[in-house]
Write a protein that holds these residues in place. Structure first.
Motif, PDB file in Angstrom:
ATOM      1  N   SER A 623     -16.445   3.065   5.358  1.00 57.10           N
ATOM      2  CA  SER A 623     -15.142   2.881   4.728  1.00 57.10           C
ATOM      3  C   SER A 623     -14.060   3.035   5.794  1.00 57.10           C
ATOM      4  O   SER A 623     -14.211   3.806   6.751  1.00 57.10           O
ATOM      5  CB  SER A 623     -14.935   3.905   3.618  1.00 57.10           C
ATOM      6  N   HIS A 624     -12.971   2.305   5.617  1.00 56.56           N
ATOM      7  CA  HIS A 624     -11.877   2.399   6.577  1.00 56.56           C
ATOM      8  C   HIS A 624     -10.608   1.822   5.974  1.00 56.56           C
ATOM      9  O   HIS A 624     -10.645   1.117   4.939  1.00 56.56           O
ATOM     10  CB  HIS A 624     -12.217   1.670   7.874  1.00 56.56           C
ATOM     11  N   SER A 625      -9.494   2.109   6.612  1.00 57.66           N
ATOM     12  CA  SER A 625      -8.200   1.613   6.161  1.00 57.66           C
ATOM     13  C   SER A 625      -7.429   1.049   7.346  1.00 57.66           C
ATOM     14  O   SER A 625      -7.538   1.556   8.466  1.00 57.66           O
ATOM     15  CB  SER A 625      -7.380   2.738   5.514  1.00 57.66           C
ATOM     16  N   ILE A 626      -6.652   0.002   7.070  1.00 58.22           N
ATOM     17  CA  ILE A 626      -5.731  -0.578   8.036  1.00 58.22           C
ATOM     18  C   ILE A 626      -4.334  -0.450   7.439  1.00 58.22           C
ATOM     19  O   ILE A 626      -4.073  -0.974   6.340  1.00 58.22           O
ATOM     20  CB  ILE A 626      -6.031  -2.061   8.320  1.00 58.22           C
ATOM     21  N   VAL A 627      -3.438   0.264   8.118  1.00 54.43           N
ATOM     22  CA  VAL A 627      -2.099   0.513   7.598  1.00 54.43           C
ATOM     23  C   VAL A 627      -1.088  -0.046   8.590  1.00 54.43           C
ATOM     24  O   VAL A 627      -1.004   0.425   9.734  1.00 54.43           O
ATOM     25  CB  VAL A 627      -1.850   2.020   7.374  1.00 54.43           C
ATOM     26  N   GLY A 682      12.466  -7.781   4.934  1.00 55.13           N
ATOM     27  CA  GLY A 682      12.691  -6.361   5.130  1.00 55.13           C
ATOM     28  C   GLY A 682      11.485  -5.665   5.727  1.00 55.13           C
ATOM     29  O   GLY A 682      10.538  -6.298   6.208  1.00 55.13           O
ATOM     30  N   ARG A 683      11.501  -4.344   5.667  1.00 53.65           N
ATOM     31  CA  ARG A 683      10.437  -3.535   6.261  1.00 53.65           C
ATOM     32  C   ARG A 683       9.448  -3.111   5.176  1.00 53.65           C
ATOM     33  O   ARG A 683       9.847  -2.678   4.089  1.00 53.65           O
ATOM     34  CB  ARG A 683      11.029  -2.309   6.944  1.00 53.65           C
ATOM     35  N   HIS A 684       8.143  -3.234   5.489  1.00 53.41           N
ATOM     36  CA  HIS A 684       7.114  -2.967   4.485  1.00 53.41           C
ATOM     37  C   HIS A 684       5.921  -2.258   5.120  1.00 53.41           C
ATOM     38  O   HIS A 684       5.651  -2.404   6.315  1.00 53.41           O
ATOM     39  CB  HIS A 684       6.623  -4.271   3.845  1.00 53.41           C
ATOM     40  N   GLU A 685       5.204  -1.532   4.260  1.00 56.36           N
ATOM     41  CA  GLU A 685       3.902  -0.995   4.649  1.00 56.36           C
ATOM     42  C   GLU A 685       2.828  -1.809   3.945  1.00 56.36           C
ATOM     43  O   GLU A 685       2.781  -1.850   2.714  1.00 56.36           O
ATOM     44  CB  GLU A 685       3.764   0.474   4.270  1.00 56.36           C
ATOM     45  N   ILE A 686       1.985  -2.456   4.729  1.00 55.19           N
ATOM     46  CA  ILE A 686       0.853  -3.218   4.196  1.00 55.19           C
ATOM     47  C   ILE A 686      -0.406  -2.401   4.464  1.00 55.19           C
ATOM     48  O   ILE A 686      -0.672  -2.024   5.606  1.00 55.19           O
ATOM     49  CB  ILE A 686       0.720  -4.600   4.870  1.00 55.19           C
ATOM     50  N   ARG A 687      -1.180  -2.158   3.419  1.00 53.87           N
ATOM     51  CA  ARG A 687      -2.357  -1.314   3.566  1.00 53.87           C
ATOM     52  C   ARG A 687      -3.587  -2.038   3.022  1.00 53.87           C
ATOM     53  O   ARG A 687      -3.546  -2.604   1.920  1.00 53.87           O
ATOM     54  CB  ARG A 687      -2.158   0.005   2.826  1.00 53.87           C
ATOM     55  N   MET A 688      -4.655  -2.031   3.807  1.00 53.25           N
ATOM     56  CA  MET A 688      -5.936  -2.560   3.349  1.00 53.25           C
ATOM     57  C   MET A 688      -6.938  -1.405   3.337  1.00 53.25           C
ATOM     58  O   MET A 688      -7.162  -0.766   4.366  1.00 53.25           O
ATOM     59  CB  MET A 688      -6.430  -3.666   4.282  1.00 53.25           C
ATOM     60  N   ASP A 689      -7.501  -1.134   2.195  1.00 53.24           N
ATOM     61  CA  ASP A 689      -8.531  -0.109   2.061  1.00 53.24           C
ATOM     62  C   ASP A 689      -9.872  -0.790   1.811  1.00 53.24           C
ATOM     63  O   ASP A 689      -9.996  -1.601   0.879  1.00 53.24           O
ATOM     64  CB  ASP A 689      -8.212   0.844   0.915  1.00 53.24           C
ATOM     65  N   PHE A 690     -10.845  -0.442   2.640  1.00 46.52           N
ATOM     66  CA  PHE A 690     -12.196  -0.992   2.489  1.00 46.52           C
ATOM     67  C   PHE A 690     -13.116   0.153   2.104  1.00 46.52           C
ATOM     68  O   PHE A 690     -13.308   1.098   2.876  1.00 46.52           O
ATOM     69  CB  PHE A 690     -12.666  -1.630   3.803  1.00 46.52           C
ATOM     70  N   ASP A 708       3.718  -1.375   0.063  1.00 45.99           N
ATOM     71  CA  ASP A 708       4.693  -0.313  -0.223  1.00 45.99           C
ATOM     72  C   ASP A 708       4.216   0.608  -1.339  1.00 45.99           C
ATOM     73  O   ASP A 708       4.969   0.990  -2.244  1.00 45.99           O
ATOM     74  CB  ASP A 708       6.051  -0.927  -0.579  1.00 45.99           C
ATOM     75  N   GLY A 709       2.922   0.930  -1.305  1.00 50.21           N
ATOM     76  CA  GLY A 709       2.348   1.860  -2.261  1.00 50.21           C
ATOM     77  C   GLY A 709       1.909   1.245  -3.566  1.00 50.21           C
ATOM     78  O   GLY A 709       1.311   1.933  -4.408  1.00 50.21           O
ATOM     79  N   GLU A 710       2.146  -0.046  -3.776  1.00 51.86           N
ATOM     80  CA  GLU A 710       1.766  -0.718  -5.021  1.00 51.86           C
ATOM     81  C   GLU A 710       0.555  -1.626  -4.776  1.00 51.86           C
ATOM     82  O   GLU A 710       0.585  -2.471  -3.887  1.00 51.86           O
ATOM     83  CB  GLU A 710       2.922  -1.551  -5.553  1.00 51.86           C
ATOM     84  N   LYS A 711      -0.489  -1.435  -5.605  1.00 50.57           N
ATOM     85  CA  LYS A 711      -1.665  -2.284  -5.473  1.00 50.57           C
ATOM     86  C   LYS A 711      -1.285  -3.715  -5.815  1.00 50.57           C
ATOM     87  O   LYS A 711      -0.772  -4.004  -6.893  1.00 50.57           O
ATOM     88  CB  LYS A 711      -2.791  -1.804  -6.386  1.00 50.57           C
ATOM     89  N   GLN A 712      -1.597  -4.630  -4.881  1.00 53.64           N
ATOM     90  CA  GLN A 712      -1.213  -6.023  -5.064  1.00 53.64           C
ATOM     91  C   GLN A 712      -2.420  -6.955  -5.207  1.00 53.64           C
ATOM     92  O   GLN A 712      -2.283  -8.064  -5.723  1.00 53.64           O
ATOM     93  CB  GLN A 712      -0.371  -6.485  -3.874  1.00 53.64           C
ATOM     94  N   ALA A 713      -3.579  -6.516  -4.766  1.00 47.34           N
ATOM     95  CA  ALA A 713      -4.758  -7.391  -4.852  1.00 47.34           C
ATOM     96  C   ALA A 713      -6.005  -6.569  -4.594  1.00 47.34           C
ATOM     97  O   ALA A 713      -5.964  -5.526  -3.938  1.00 47.34           O
ATOM     98  CB  ALA A 713      -4.654  -8.526  -3.839  1.00 47.34           C
ATOM     99  N   GLU A 714      -7.116  -7.057  -5.135  1.00 49.37           N
ATOM    100  CA  GLU A 714      -8.404  -6.441  -4.837  1.00 49.37           C
ATOM    101  C   GLU A 714      -9.484  -7.517  -4.840  1.00 49.37           C
ATOM    102  O   GLU A 714      -9.319  -8.584  -5.434  1.00 49.37           O
ATOM    103  CB  GLU A 714      -8.725  -5.329  -5.831  1.00 49.37           C
ATOM    104  N   GLY A 715     -10.570  -7.232  -4.164  1.00 51.81           N
ATOM    105  CA  GLY A 715     -11.661  -8.191  -4.080  1.00 51.81           C
ATOM    106  C   GLY A 715     -12.876  -7.538  -3.454  1.00 51.81           C
ATOM    107  O   GLY A 715     -12.920  -6.321  -3.274  1.00 51.81           O
ATOM    108  N   ARG A 716     -13.858  -8.364  -3.121  1.00 55.61           N
ATOM    109  CA  ARG A 716     -15.087  -7.830  -2.533  1.00 55.61           C
ATOM    110  C   ARG A 716     -15.514  -8.627  -1.304  1.00 55.61           C
ATOM    111  O   ARG A 716     -15.255  -9.832  -1.204  1.00 55.61           O
ATOM    112  CB  ARG A 716     -16.232  -7.862  -3.563  1.00 55.61           C
TER     113      ARG A 716
END
Length: 786
Positions: A623-627, A682-690, A708-716
């Protein structure tokens, strides 16, 4: 003042004492001072050129009876000497390290490739300072020095912007370097270095770019400049092509030259090659074809699609090889134009090991699939027949062709026990000193003999001290005695061989060998002790090709040679033998220092790029995250961070204003996740959680994209790459260099159209935290196919 202090035995030359100062003012100085002069080379010393081709076999080139036309090699052979019993180490890094140091590969810590290093002295991947390189010696004796092309001798953890650079080419005696640092390189979209600075070509395939041509252009330009600026100083040029190592990349017109030339298949090709070799005299008339390797089908056993693919792979290999040799020809022409060819000791090594059998039974359009145990279906691969060799592919040819290209010997690259892995062609051209034009030399020699041969020809001794370090003995033997004496007795009477547990010992025309592994096995036999290996015995005086095993007939001689192997192996740091595969990928278990170490979080900043896989956090099997912290204009596009490329990797990017994540599974499947809403300026935080599924290596996982802290998409992602994304591509911030991970953005022109402030990679737990395993040993080929 002239002469070289310390008789050239101490390098660099000790500083000279100056005349004493005899006055306050210069006008009253009674004895003149000596200016600081450049190092004086030996009088009449020749230029030195060493050219190395990659992954050729003894029976590949036309100079040695093979099917690949190599006019430059033929030209040099006609004006020089061909050695018919010249040997290498069976793998890339070890051969190069042995050649440039004059010591056996284990003696200088290169018992495997740089990526396979352990903590054992013979396998640590670090050249000891007590084994100076040929470039350091020639540089210390007044030569200009430059290296071009493949290096593959620097510990992977040191290939970064912060070095250290002591084991880069410019730290090992070369004034100039232009090329690539690892095992292989995409010839259409290479990622290169000039000195220690990352560079990319300013042209592309559509502009006519090809790496082999680029390397020759750079070598020619450097020599011309050197002769203009320092015509009284000899030069040493080391030109190591990526060809004909995978990927087999060449323009269609070179491939088409061989259309139909291999329709007869690999069995017939062996017969044709052997007949031609006998005509040329590079093997005796009594030579036989060595036995065919078990497990590789004969041509008649292939399906129609398998044969069609195999033919195209071989046509591509042959075109790739001839094209590289044509660049050697351009370099030779440049030397002749400058009037330097006659006074140049030109050493042309036609392979750093035997031809590679790592393409498996069918070959593949993407090499890394086979390395991970994925075998392409020929009935599907046939749809890509006309693409083989172009930028959309990363091909390697089937093992059957490797066996044919190693004719008349058995086995292939990696197999140090048999000549198919270790015997290659060597051409020496030096018109001023070699009178026997077109001569053949049958003395038994080894790649460690190149350095002492060059020093002998140049007229400098083997140094006793370099940079203040006492030197260990050179283990090679000069071959110059053969130049004027074709019938001279061998001066190399004994030579050991070992690679990946495959081993052998040569002594006075007898050879005992044992093969421990098979290069193309997807799941190699595990747990077989070295003591269970079966030894073979060959009388090379009567049996040139190791075709007749005499172990049953002469057990006492075999036993004596086995004991000699133990002596030689102990002397040269071969022990302990190491056939570990899975463990050696893990730096902790292998016992080597890892650049990232135990860190679980690494933060990158905008425009940081060209991080090799060994210098990045390992996101595989966990598991890992890209922020990412980004700032964007309207309708943003471009890459935020990527790793790998078209043939495997992942990317976090923006397309049509949306944040996206893509995972490329070996070019077979691309998994995409895309935010539902476009990003406002503008300025944003994009986060990918695997979230990794677990249960072993190469499993799938769930992907969540958050803005920006809001879940926008999910997949596999249903399958992941367990070991290596790529041997040649990198991790880049703000761009995807080389080939693109996904076709949602263009090649190279994909820079992020905003600002990437930071990107943080956070690692979770995964299969790599415990004992590496769960793969049945599949990644053996990932580690050794280099």
């Amino acid at each position: 003042m002239s002469g070289f202090t310390a008789g050239r035995h101490i390098l660099p030359e000790p500083e000279r004492a100056q005349n004493v100062v005899t006055s306050v003012g210069i006008g009253d100085q009674t004895t003149p001072f000596e200016p600081v002069r450049p190092i004086e080379p030996p009088a009449g010393a020749p230029n030195v050129v060493i050219v190395v081709m990659d992954d050729l076999g003894f029976g590949t080139s036309s100079s040695y009876g093979g099917p690949c036309l190599m006019p430059a090699a033929d030209r040099l052979a006609e004006g020089g000497l061909r050695y018919t019993r010249f040997h290498v180490t069976a793998l890339c890094s070890p051969t190069r390290q042995a050649m440039l140091t004059g010591r056996n590969h284990h003696s200088v810590g290169m018992g495997g490739t740089t990526e396979m290093a352990t903590s054992a002295p013979g396998y640590n991947g670090f050249r000891p300072r007590s084994a100076a390189t040929l470039a350091q010696i020639l540089q210390g004796n007044g030569y200009s020095t430059a290296a071009f092309g493949k290096w593959h001798q620097t510990p992977p953890r040191e290939i970064s912007a912060v070095g250290p650079f002591e084991r880069w080419p410019t730290g090992e005696g070369f004034d100039h370097f232009y090329g690539f640092m690892g095992a292989e390189m995409n010839h259409w979209y290479p990622l290169l270095y000039e000195g220690t600075t990352p560079v990319e070509p300013d042209r592309r395939p559509e502009d006519g770019y090809h790496l082999s041509e680029d390397l020759a252009d750079r070598a020619i330009d450097w020599v011309r400049t050197q002769r203009t600026l320092t015509p009284d100083r000899p030069f040493f040029t080391y030109l190591a092509f990526g060809a004909s190592h995978a990927p087999l990349h060449v323009a269609p017109e070179w491939q088409r030259k061989y259309r139909g030339s291999f329709d007869h298949g690999w069995d017939r090709q062996r017969e044709l090659t052997l007949a031609r070799q006998k005509e040329l005299g590079v093997v005796p008339d009594t030579a036989e074809l060595a036995p065919w390797a078990d497990g590789v089908p004969h041509w008649a056993e292939l399906s129609e699609n398998q044969r069609a693919l195999a033919v195209r792979f071989m046509e591509t290999f042959a075109g790739f090889t001839e094209h590289a040799d044509a660049q050697v020809g351009r370099f030779v022409d440049a030397l002749a134009e400058l009037g330097e060819l006659d006074n140049t000791l030109f050493v042309y090594l036609l392979g750093d090991n035997g031809a590679s059998g790592e393409g498996g039974i069918e070959g593949t359009v993407v090499e890394h699939r086979l390395g991970h145990g994925i075998v392409d279906d020929p009935d599907e691969m046939i749809t890509q027949l006309d693409a083989i060799g172009d930028p959309s592919t990363y091909p390697i040819a089937p093992a059957g062709w490797a066996l044919a290209l190693n004719t008349p010997y058995q086995w292939t690259k990696q197999v140090a026990s048999h000549f198919g892995g270790t015997r290659d062609g060597l051409i020496v051209h030096w018109p001023q000193q070699v009178a026997d034009r077109g001569g053949l030399r049958h003395q038994f020699h080894h790649v460690i003999d190149v350095l002492p041969t060059v020093l002998d020809c140049v007229g400098v001794p083997q140094p006793t001290s370099v940079n203040g370090v006492v030197q260990q003995p050179v283990e090679g033997t000069s071959m110059r005695y053969t130049f004027d004496a074709p019938g001279a007795a061998d001066r190399r009477r004994t030579q050991y061989f070992e690679m990946c547990g495959n081993r052998g010992i040569y002594h006075e025309n007898w050879m005992a060998v044992t093969r421990h592994g098979t290069p193309w096995e997807m799941v190699p036999t595990e747990g077989r002790p070295f003591s269970a290996d079966v030894w073979e015995l060959y009388d090379l005086e009567a049996d040139w090709t190791q075709a007749h095993d005499l172990a049953w007939k002469e057990p006492e001689r075999l036993r004596a040679l086995q004991e000699l192997f133990l002596i030689e192996a102990a002397k040269h740091k071969v022990f302990p033998l190491d056939d570990r595969v899975t463990e050696r990928e893990n730096p902790t278990l292998a016992g080597r220092v890892d650049l990232i170490g135990a860190r679980r979080s690494v933060t990158y900043r905008g425009r940081m790029r060209r991080f090799t896989e060994e210098t990045t956090p390992n996101v595989k099997n966990r598991s890992h995250s890209i922020v990412a912290d980004i700032e964007i204009p309207t309708d943003v596009s471009g890459v935020i961070i990527s790793q790998g490329g078209r043939f495997g990797g992942w990317s976090l990017y923006c397309a049509d204003g949306h944040a996206c994540y893509a995972y490329n599974f070996f070019g077979l499947r691309v998994y995409r996740v895309r935010t539902r809403a476009a990003l406002p300026p503008g300025r944003h935080e994009i986060r990918m959680d695997f979230q990794y599924d677990g249960g072993g290596v190469g499993k799938g996982g769930a992907v969540v994209l958050t803005v920006d802290g809001e879940k926008q998409a999910e997949g596999r992602v249903e399958q992941t790459i367990p070991y290596y994304f790529s041997f040649d591509e990198t991790l880049d911030v703000g761009v995807d260099l080389g080939t693109p991970v996904v076709d949602d953005y263009p090649v190279i022109d994909n820079e992020f159209r905003g600002t990437v402030h930071t990107v943080r990679v956070d690692l979770g737990d995964g299969a790599t935290d415990g004992a590496a395993g769960g793969d049945g040993g599949l990644h053996r080929r990932v580690m050794t196919s280099q």
